[in-house]
Enzyme design. Structure first.
Site, PDB file in Angstrom:
ATOM      1  N   PRO A   9      42.282  40.856  43.724  1.00 24.87           N
ATOM      2  CA  PRO A   9      41.183  41.688  44.204  1.00 24.87           C
ATOM      3  C   PRO A   9      39.809  41.264  43.697  1.00 24.87           C
ATOM      4  O   PRO A   9      39.648  40.856  42.549  1.00 24.87           O
ATOM      5  CB  PRO A   9      41.538  43.091  43.690  1.00 24.87           C
ATOM      6  CG  PRO A   9      42.517  42.883  42.601  1.00 24.87           C
ATOM      7  CD  PRO A   9      43.237  41.615  42.917  1.00 24.87           C
ATOM      8  N   ASN A  10      38.866  41.354  44.612  1.00 24.39           N
ATOM      9  CA  ASN A  10      37.443  41.103  44.395  1.00 24.39           C
ATOM     10  C   ASN A  10      37.088  39.637  44.198  1.00 24.39           C
ATOM     11  O   ASN A  10      35.906  39.297  44.139  1.00 24.39           O
ATOM     12  CB  ASN A  10      36.904  41.948  43.226  1.00 24.39           C
ATOM     13  CG  ASN A  10      37.082  43.421  43.491  1.00 24.39           C
ATOM     14  OD1 ASN A  10      36.725  43.912  44.556  1.00 24.39           O
ATOM     15  ND2 ASN A  10      37.660  44.139  42.541  1.00 24.39           N
ATOM     16  N   ARG A  17      29.249  38.306  43.430  1.00 28.15           N
ATOM     17  CA  ARG A  17      29.382  39.401  42.459  1.00 28.15           C
ATOM     18  C   ARG A  17      29.175  38.908  41.030  1.00 28.15           C
ATOM     19  O   ARG A  17      29.594  37.815  40.679  1.00 28.15           O
ATOM     20  CB  ARG A  17      30.751  40.066  42.580  1.00 28.15           C
ATOM     21  CG  ARG A  17      31.887  39.175  42.107  1.00 28.15           C
ATOM     22  CD  ARG A  17      33.242  39.843  42.189  1.00 28.15           C
ATOM     23  NE  ARG A  17      33.481  40.722  41.064  1.00 28.15           N
ATOM     24  CZ  ARG A  17      34.605  40.735  40.369  1.00 28.15           C
ATOM     25  NH1 ARG A  17      35.596  39.927  40.675  1.00 28.15           N
ATOM     26  NH2 ARG A  17      34.749  41.555  39.369  1.00 28.15           N
ATOM     27  N   TYR A  22      30.869  35.334  36.590  1.00 29.17           N
ATOM     28  CA  TYR A  22      31.721  34.520  37.456  1.00 29.17           C
ATOM     29  C   TYR A  22      31.036  33.316  38.087  1.00 29.17           C
ATOM     30  O   TYR A  22      31.679  32.537  38.777  1.00 29.17           O
ATOM     31  CB  TYR A  22      32.323  35.398  38.565  1.00 29.17           C
ATOM     32  CG  TYR A  22      33.159  36.524  38.011  1.00 29.17           C
ATOM     33  CD1 TYR A  22      34.400  36.274  37.442  1.00 29.17           C
ATOM     34  CD2 TYR A  22      32.702  37.836  38.040  1.00 29.17           C
ATOM     35  CE1 TYR A  22      35.182  37.299  36.928  1.00 29.17           C
ATOM     36  CE2 TYR A  22      33.474  38.870  37.525  1.00 29.17           C
ATOM     37  CZ  TYR A  22      34.710  38.589  36.968  1.00 29.17           C
ATOM     38  OH  TYR A  22      35.469  39.607  36.455  1.00 29.17           O
ATOM     39  N   ASN A  71      45.282  34.010  39.755  1.00 26.29           N
ATOM     40  CA  ASN A  71      44.298  34.884  39.142  1.00 26.29           C
ATOM     41  C   ASN A  71      44.499  36.238  39.806  1.00 26.29           C
ATOM     42  O   ASN A  71      44.032  36.470  40.915  1.00 26.29           O
ATOM     43  CB  ASN A  71      42.882  34.362  39.367  1.00 26.29           C
ATOM     44  CG  ASN A  71      41.843  35.192  38.636  1.00 26.29           C
ATOM     45  OD1 ASN A  71      42.081  36.333  38.284  1.00 26.29           O
ATOM     46  ND2 ASN A  71      40.678  34.596  38.428  1.00 26.29           N
ATOM     47  N   ALA A  74      42.032  42.246  38.528  1.00 27.59           N
ATOM     48  CA  ALA A  74      42.307  43.477  37.783  1.00 27.59           C
ATOM     49  C   ALA A  74      43.789  43.837  37.775  1.00 27.59           C
ATOM     50  O   ALA A  74      44.246  44.536  36.862  1.00 27.59           O
ATOM     51  CB  ALA A  74      41.490  44.628  38.355  1.00 27.59           C
ATOM     52  N   GLU A  95      48.961  31.882  34.840  1.00 31.26           N
ATOM     53  CA  GLU A  95      47.929  32.906  34.973  1.00 31.26           C
ATOM     54  C   GLU A  95      46.596  32.294  34.578  1.00 31.26           C
ATOM     55  O   GLU A  95      46.495  31.653  33.530  1.00 31.26           O
ATOM     56  CB  GLU A  95      48.271  34.075  34.046  1.00 31.26           C
ATOM     57  CG  GLU A  95      47.226  35.165  33.987  1.00 31.26           C
ATOM     58  CD  GLU A  95      47.563  36.231  32.959  1.00 31.26           C
ATOM     59  OE1 GLU A  95      46.607  36.880  32.490  1.00 31.26           O
ATOM     60  OE2 GLU A  95      48.739  36.423  32.597  1.00 31.26           O
ATOM     61  N   HIS A  97      42.138  32.904  34.451  1.00 34.93           N
ATOM     62  CA  HIS A  97      40.976  33.793  34.527  1.00 34.93           C
ATOM     63  C   HIS A  97      39.726  32.953  34.373  1.00 34.93           C
ATOM     64  O   HIS A  97      39.690  32.011  33.568  1.00 34.93           O
ATOM     65  CB  HIS A  97      41.026  34.853  33.430  1.00 34.93           C
ATOM     66  CG  HIS A  97      42.214  35.734  33.551  1.00 34.93           C
ATOM     67  ND1 HIS A  97      42.303  36.739  34.483  1.00 34.93           N
ATOM     68  CD2 HIS A  97      43.396  35.726  32.881  1.00 34.93           C
ATOM     69  CE1 HIS A  97      43.479  37.327  34.376  1.00 34.93           C
ATOM     70  NE2 HIS A  97      44.167  36.719  33.421  1.00 34.93           N
ATOM     71  N   ARG A 104      35.773  40.523  26.646  1.00 31.83           N
ATOM     72  CA  ARG A 104      35.277  41.574  27.533  1.00 31.83           C
ATOM     73  C   ARG A 104      35.846  42.934  27.119  1.00 31.83           C
ATOM     74  O   ARG A 104      36.323  43.095  26.005  1.00 31.83           O
ATOM     75  CB  ARG A 104      35.616  41.205  28.979  1.00 31.83           C
ATOM     76  CG  ARG A 104      34.917  39.896  29.378  1.00 31.83           C
ATOM     77  CD  ARG A 104      35.142  39.519  30.792  1.00 31.83           C
ATOM     78  NE  ARG A 104      34.578  40.529  31.675  1.00 31.83           N
ATOM     79  CZ  ARG A 104      34.863  40.589  32.974  1.00 31.83           C
ATOM     80  NH1 ARG A 104      35.690  39.727  33.523  1.00 31.83           N
ATOM     81  NH2 ARG A 104      34.325  41.518  33.731  1.00 31.83           N
TER      82      ARG A 104
END
Length: 138
Positions: A9-10, A17, A22, A71, A74, A95, A97, A104
């Site tokens: 998502p996103n 964004r 990012y 990735n 969330a 995985e 990121h 964070r």
């Protein structure tokens, strides 16, 4: 060799964004760079904002690909269902990121999927994807 990249998502909004976190490049632009650099392998790409669609994609490709670079966005921190889907397939998953999730918010420090992945790469910007691909081809 066939590698599937799955973004959650996103991540369709990369380049638009939160550029301070990012960056300002879209994933599609970076994907062109990856495909040029790794021209000898097939790199497929899938993005969804919907948890069930990501699970369906894992089921679809999880027995015929050489690797998955994921990735989960969330969903990394919330989805037992994606973790279970990764555990159920044969194809190894790394995985990734873009940001260093450990620098964070505290809720980002726990990954629900990491235990079922071959490894985790975080904090190297878009290069996190390249590093994962290099693992699969070496």
């Amino acid at each position: 060799m066939k590698i599937q990249i799955i973004n959650g998502p996103n991540l369709n909004l990369l380049g638009v964004r939160e550029k301070s976190i990012y960056g300002d490049a879209s994933f599609e632009t970076y994907l062109e760079t990856l495909r040029a650099r790794f021209a000898n392998i097939s790199i497929d790409y899938y993005q969804s904002n919907i948890e069930g669609e990501i699970i369906n994609k894992l089921h679809e490709i999880g027995f015929g690909y050489d690797g998955i670079v994921m990735n989960a966005g969330a969903y990394t921190h919330t989805s037992i269902a994606i973790a279970d889907a990764i555990a159920a397939i044969n194809t190894p998953v790394i995985e990734v990121h873009i940001s260093n999730v450990h620098k964070r918010e505290e809720f980002r420090h726990k990954s629900m999927i990491a235990a079922n992945c071959k490894g985790v790469i975080a904090g190297f910007g878009m290069d996190s994807y390249r590093l994962a691909l290099e693992h699969f081809i070496l």
